[in-house]
Design a protein around this motif. Sequence first.
Motif, PDB file in Angstrom:
ATOM      1  N   ILE A 230     -39.817 -20.768   6.904  1.00  0.00           N
ATOM      2  CA  ILE A 230     -39.908 -21.861   5.932  1.00  0.00           C
ATOM      3  C   ILE A 230     -41.035 -22.796   6.336  1.00  0.00           C
ATOM      4  CG2 ILE A 230     -38.675 -23.976   5.296  1.00  0.00           C
ATOM      5  CD1 ILE A 230     -36.099 -22.235   5.408  1.00  0.00           C
ATOM      6  N   ASN A 231     -41.898 -23.157   5.401  1.00  0.00           N
ATOM      7  CA  ASN A 231     -42.880 -24.186   5.751  1.00  0.00           C
ATOM      8  C   ASN A 231     -42.806 -25.418   4.859  1.00  0.00           C
ATOM      9  OD1 ASN A 231     -44.206 -23.203   3.509  1.00  0.00           O
ATOM     10  ND2 ASN A 231     -45.643 -21.956   4.684  1.00  0.00           N
ATOM     11  N   MET A 233     -39.539 -28.203   3.179  1.00  0.00           N
ATOM     12  CA  MET A 233     -38.118 -28.561   3.159  1.00  0.00           C
ATOM     13  C   MET A 233     -37.760 -29.118   1.785  1.00  0.00           C
ATOM     14  SD  MET A 233     -38.248 -30.606   6.816  1.00  0.00           S
ATOM     15  CE  MET A 233     -39.829 -31.425   6.470  1.00  0.00           C
ATOM     16  N   VAL A 234     -36.470 -29.146   1.483  1.00  0.00           N
ATOM     17  CA  VAL A 234     -36.024 -29.798   0.249  1.00  0.00           C
ATOM     18  C   VAL A 234     -36.481 -31.252   0.263  1.00  0.00           C
ATOM     19  CG1 VAL A 234     -33.968 -30.663  -0.939  1.00  0.00           C
ATOM     20  CG2 VAL A 234     -34.038 -28.292  -0.141  1.00  0.00           C
ATOM     21  N   PRO A 236     -36.544 -35.190  -0.124  1.00  0.00           N
ATOM     22  CA  PRO A 236     -35.460 -36.182  -0.023  1.00  0.00           C
ATOM     23  C   PRO A 236     -34.900 -36.641  -1.371  1.00  0.00           C
ATOM     24  CG  PRO A 236     -37.165 -36.699   1.573  1.00  0.00           C
ATOM     25  CD  PRO A 236     -37.689 -35.553   0.741  1.00  0.00           C
ATOM     26  N   GLN A 239     -32.160 -34.111  -2.000  1.00  0.00           N
ATOM     27  CA  GLN A 239     -31.238 -33.765  -0.923  1.00  0.00           C
ATOM     28  C   GLN A 239     -29.791 -34.197  -1.197  1.00  0.00           C
ATOM     29  OE1 GLN A 239     -31.500 -31.967   1.985  1.00  0.00           O
ATOM     30  NE2 GLN A 239     -29.329 -32.409   2.253  1.00  0.00           N
ATOM     31  N   GLU A 240     -29.628 -35.419  -1.648  1.00  0.00           N
ATOM     32  CA  GLU A 240     -28.276 -35.960  -1.787  1.00  0.00           C
ATOM     33  C   GLU A 240     -27.712 -35.762  -3.190  1.00  0.00           C
ATOM     34  OE1 GLU A 240     -26.229 -37.430   0.729  1.00  0.00           O
ATOM     35  OE2 GLU A 240     -27.728 -36.234   1.753  1.00  0.00           O
ATOM     36  N   VAL A 254     -41.081 -30.713   0.383  1.00  0.00           N
ATOM     37  CA  VAL A 254     -42.110 -31.412   1.149  1.00  0.00           C
ATOM     38  C   VAL A 254     -42.441 -30.533   2.353  1.00  0.00           C
ATOM     39  CG1 VAL A 254     -40.332 -32.803   2.328  1.00  0.00           C
ATOM     40  CG2 VAL A 254     -42.729 -33.546   2.362  1.00  0.00           C
ATOM     41  N   THR A 255     -43.716 -30.291   2.576  1.00  0.00           N
ATOM     42  CA  THR A 255     -44.089 -29.411   3.689  1.00  0.00           C
ATOM     43  C   THR A 255     -43.785 -30.092   5.017  1.00  0.00           C
ATOM     44  OG1 THR A 255     -46.338 -30.236   3.952  1.00  0.00           O
ATOM     45  CG2 THR A 255     -46.003 -28.488   2.306  1.00  0.00           C
ATOM     46  N   LEU A 256     -43.799 -29.286   6.083  1.00  0.00           N
ATOM     47  CA  LEU A 256     -43.579 -29.856   7.416  1.00  0.00           C
ATOM     48  C   LEU A 256     -44.629 -30.917   7.724  1.00  0.00           C
ATOM     49  CD1 LEU A 256     -42.663 -26.704   9.596  1.00  0.00           C
ATOM     50  CD2 LEU A 256     -41.189 -28.089   8.134  1.00  0.00           C
ATOM     51  N   GLY A 258     -45.745 -33.025   5.458  1.00  0.00           N
ATOM     52  CA  GLY A 258     -45.515 -34.211   4.636  1.00  0.00           C
ATOM     53  C   GLY A 258     -46.118 -34.174   3.239  1.00  0.00           C
ATOM     54  N   ASN A 275     -29.992 -26.853  -0.848  1.00  0.00           N
ATOM     55  CA  ASN A 275     -29.959 -26.873   0.620  1.00  0.00           C
ATOM     56  C   ASN A 275     -28.626 -26.420   1.204  1.00  0.00           C
ATOM     57  OD1 ASN A 275     -31.442 -27.079   2.951  1.00  0.00           O
ATOM     58  ND2 ASN A 275     -31.666 -29.295   2.912  1.00  0.00           N
ATOM     59  N   GLU A 276     -28.096 -25.339   0.677  1.00  0.00           N
ATOM     60  CA  GLU A 276     -26.895 -24.722   1.250  1.00  0.00           C
ATOM     61  C   GLU A 276     -27.317 -23.900   2.475  1.00  0.00           C
ATOM     62  OE1 GLU A 276     -23.563 -24.319   1.348  1.00  0.00           O
ATOM     63  OE2 GLU A 276     -23.904 -22.609   2.678  1.00  0.00           O
ATOM     64  N   TYR A 280     -30.167 -19.936   3.262  1.00  0.00           N
ATOM     65  CA  TYR A 280     -31.512 -19.796   3.837  1.00  0.00           C
ATOM     66  C   TYR A 280     -31.843 -18.310   4.011  1.00  0.00           C
ATOM     67  CZ  TYR A 280     -32.158 -24.790   5.103  1.00  0.00           C
ATOM     68  OH  TYR A 280     -32.333 -26.157   5.082  1.00  0.00           O
TER      69      TYR A 280
ATOM     70  N   TYR B  23     -37.997 -26.365  13.864  1.00  0.00           N
ATOM     71  CA  TYR B  23     -39.143 -26.462  12.961  1.00  0.00           C
ATOM     72  C   TYR B  23     -40.180 -27.478  13.436  1.00  0.00           C
ATOM     73  CZ  TYR B  23     -37.380 -22.977   9.824  1.00  0.00           C
ATOM     74  OH  TYR B  23     -36.977 -21.770   9.305  1.00  0.00           O
ATOM     75  N   LYS B  27     -44.049 -26.586  13.849  1.00  0.00           N
ATOM     76  CA  LYS B  27     -45.139 -27.453  13.377  1.00  0.00           C
ATOM     77  C   LYS B  27     -46.172 -27.693  14.478  1.00  0.00           C
ATOM     78  CE  LYS B  27     -45.948 -32.034  11.339  1.00  0.00           C
ATOM     79  NZ  LYS B  27     -45.366 -33.121  10.524  1.00  0.00           N
ATOM     80  N   VAL B 176     -29.229 -26.344   8.662  1.00  0.00           N
ATOM     81  CA  VAL B 176     -29.907 -27.042   7.566  1.00  0.00           C
ATOM     82  C   VAL B 176     -31.073 -27.868   8.108  1.00  0.00           C
ATOM     83  CG1 VAL B 176     -29.631 -28.975   5.923  1.00  0.00           C
ATOM     84  CG2 VAL B 176     -27.948 -27.123   5.959  1.00  0.00           C
ATOM     85  N   LEU B 177     -32.188 -27.838   7.378  1.00  0.00           N
ATOM     86  CA  LEU B 177     -33.321 -28.733   7.614  1.00  0.00           C
ATOM     87  C   LEU B 177     -33.192 -29.902   6.647  1.00  0.00           C
ATOM     88  CD1 LEU B 177     -36.744 -26.843   7.830  1.00  0.00           C
ATOM     89  CD2 LEU B 177     -35.891 -28.606   9.380  1.00  0.00           C
ATOM     90  N   ARG B 178     -33.268 -31.098   7.163  1.00  0.00           N
ATOM     91  CA  ARG B 178     -33.299 -32.292   6.299  1.00  0.00           C
ATOM     92  C   ARG B 178     -34.634 -32.972   6.500  1.00  0.00           C
ATOM     93  NH1 ARG B 178     -28.619 -35.726   4.230  1.00  0.00           N
ATOM     94  NH2 ARG B 178     -30.357 -37.181   4.028  1.00  0.00           N
ATOM     95  N   ALA B 179     -35.385 -33.139   5.414  1.00  0.00           N
ATOM     96  CA  ALA B 179     -36.745 -33.651   5.515  1.00  0.00           C
ATOM     97  C   ALA B 179     -36.778 -35.052   6.135  1.00  0.00           C
ATOM     98  CB  ALA B 179     -37.397 -33.665   4.137  1.00  0.00           C
ATOM     99  N   ASP B 180     -35.910 -35.945   5.640  1.00  0.00           N
ATOM    100  CA  ASP B 180     -35.979 -37.327   6.129  1.00  0.00           C
ATOM    101  C   ASP B 180     -35.782 -37.366   7.648  1.00  0.00           C
ATOM    102  OD1 ASP B 180     -33.324 -36.509   5.816  1.00  0.00           O
ATOM    103  OD2 ASP B 180     -32.649 -38.359   4.833  1.00  0.00           O
ATOM    104  N   PHE B 182     -36.089 -34.866   9.784  1.00  0.00           N
ATOM    105  CA  PHE B 182     -37.172 -34.132  10.439  1.00  0.00           C
ATOM    106  C   PHE B 182     -38.307 -35.109  10.788  1.00  0.00           C
ATOM    107  CE2 PHE B 182     -41.212 -31.806  10.051  1.00  0.00           C
ATOM    108  CZ  PHE B 182     -41.003 -30.693  10.859  1.00  0.00           C
ATOM    109  N   PHE B 183     -38.711 -35.895   9.809  1.00  0.00           N
ATOM    110  CA  PHE B 183     -39.827 -36.823  10.064  1.00  0.00           C
ATOM    111  C   PHE B 183     -39.409 -37.972  10.997  1.00  0.00           C
ATOM    112  CE2 PHE B 183     -41.181 -34.979   5.871  1.00  0.00           C
ATOM    113  CZ  PHE B 183     -42.239 -34.252   6.380  1.00  0.00           C
TER     114      PHE B 183
END
Lengths: 296, 296
Positions: A230-231, A233-234, A236, A239-240, A254-256, A258, A275-276, A280, B23, B27, B176-180, B182-183
Amino acid sequence: MNKKIKKVAITGGTHGNELTGVYLINKFTKNPNLVKKGSFETFFMHTNLGAMKQCTRYVEKDLNRTFTKNGLNDSTLTSYEDVLAKEINQKLGPKGSDNTNVDFVMDLHSTTSNMGLSICISTEDKLSWQVAAYVKECIPELHIFSWKGDTGDTSFISSIPPSGFTIEVGSIPQGVLRADMFFETERIVQTILDFFELYNTNKLEKTYTQIEIYDNVKTVDFPRGEDDNINAMVHPNLQENGYFELKKGDPVFVTLDGENICYEDKDGLYALFINEAAYYEKGVAMCLADKKVIEL
Amino acid sequence: MNKKIKKVAITGGTHGNELTGVYLINKFTKNPNLVKKGSFETFFMHTNLGAMKQCTRYVEKDLNRTFTKNGLNDSTLTSYEDVLAKEINQKLGPKGSDNTNVDFVMDLHSTTSNMGLSICISTEDKLSWQVAAYVKECIPELHIFSWKGDTGDTSFISSIPPSGFTIEVGSIPQGVLRADMFFETERIVQTILDFFELYNTNKLEKTYTQIEIYDNVKTVDFPRGEDDNINAMVHPNLQENGYFELKKGDPVFVTLDGENICYEDKDGLYALFINEAAYYEKGVAMCLADKKVIEL
């Protein structure tokens, strides 16, 4: 007069790390009166003890993708879950028989996606849709997702008898019990049992003719690199959200590094199963669905 | 003048289903300049490839409880993680040497507990505490948890060199990857690297003399039945709280039947690491800690 329902099955632990179902079955085992009704028999069981023991989704393969007619009839398939599926099929089915051992299966799941209370339904069966409509009327915040699954329409455990569906509640991490959602899931179970009691005693006030659903259109994978990693992510923003209406240009990933990756499909599709964790490996970051009202 | 830091290690995937670290290392591998500093070398690695491949915490045992001196020196221990720990110890250590290959390890974790941004620190080492205090000053919402772990103070990977600690960010489901987050985790990593650059070039503006911490007092298990199965869940009041101040009589668990189980210990302890999936098997539903300011 309705043809009476004789036996309803509640299954949990089909994915061994989805603890809501595992512990609801524990609760019913300790006190079967909780799910006892006058007009039919309630049967409940843990379906994947091996996966439960390890607290993993499965031992060798996804049990809830193993109930195809071909697979059940193929004696060369000998993985842990293939053997298990054949055993469960004997208990609850056999699938395709005119006289299955149970009339309805509700299979209890949790998801890491923030889908709240959802029913995932994969059948054209009329009774299943009447049950779903009744539950939706009793619990208006519940959503109905119509999905044949990622491998075809007959691979779920709920496809064994003529009628059934999957209950999905989240977000809950794998391997975690959440009290609020445990009791909410139990409320859905009880509402379904109530339906069958009313149904059997001809006390249902109406036949449902319409229902609002999310109708699956396609699945969307994560953006991946050449190494299949994966490069992105879902995003934000999603996400919720359980059921997120997409418009062209909305950031969805959003890529790793940003950078936003935006939605380019038609306006008005809804993202769900966002994002289950277990998807993946299936190449599914989210499902896209049409929201619509269908005639029953 | 400080004794210069020569090499700082960033480790991820120590638990194979905690994807933030996995991840972030991906990166950095793609673009090592992101973590390159002028005055020291940054080394980064995935630590548990076997567990990452399966997307499980570990293959045979918890790698992050395997770095005891005794275990590292015991050639009869041959599980996947025991062998791996010895290899990693050679790369980063060896532990106990006056001349370890790296001077500092930051190990990147996620948790299903809603702990936000946290540092889990297990050492008396002065430099480690200076780093933690600097990060806390730069990122005030971050919490510092002082904990020797559930098996003693020397079993974490961060205990290999003289200095190091664990970064815990959540809530994030396993797998799970969470973007928020992660950053946010990357921001902590960068802040730590900034510290060492300032440290090596004698540009740190001060030495920290005090820090607010949550100091571990004890762990609390789920209420369990005779079969060892959990029969109560974390109470909804606590579920979404990272650091929850407890008063006598507060409900902390709720049984599967819906009865509250209340806190009976002394007022003012804080619950944290609440409902971490991986701790069910360790017999830990939450940790209890004293909130206090300590002198450095």
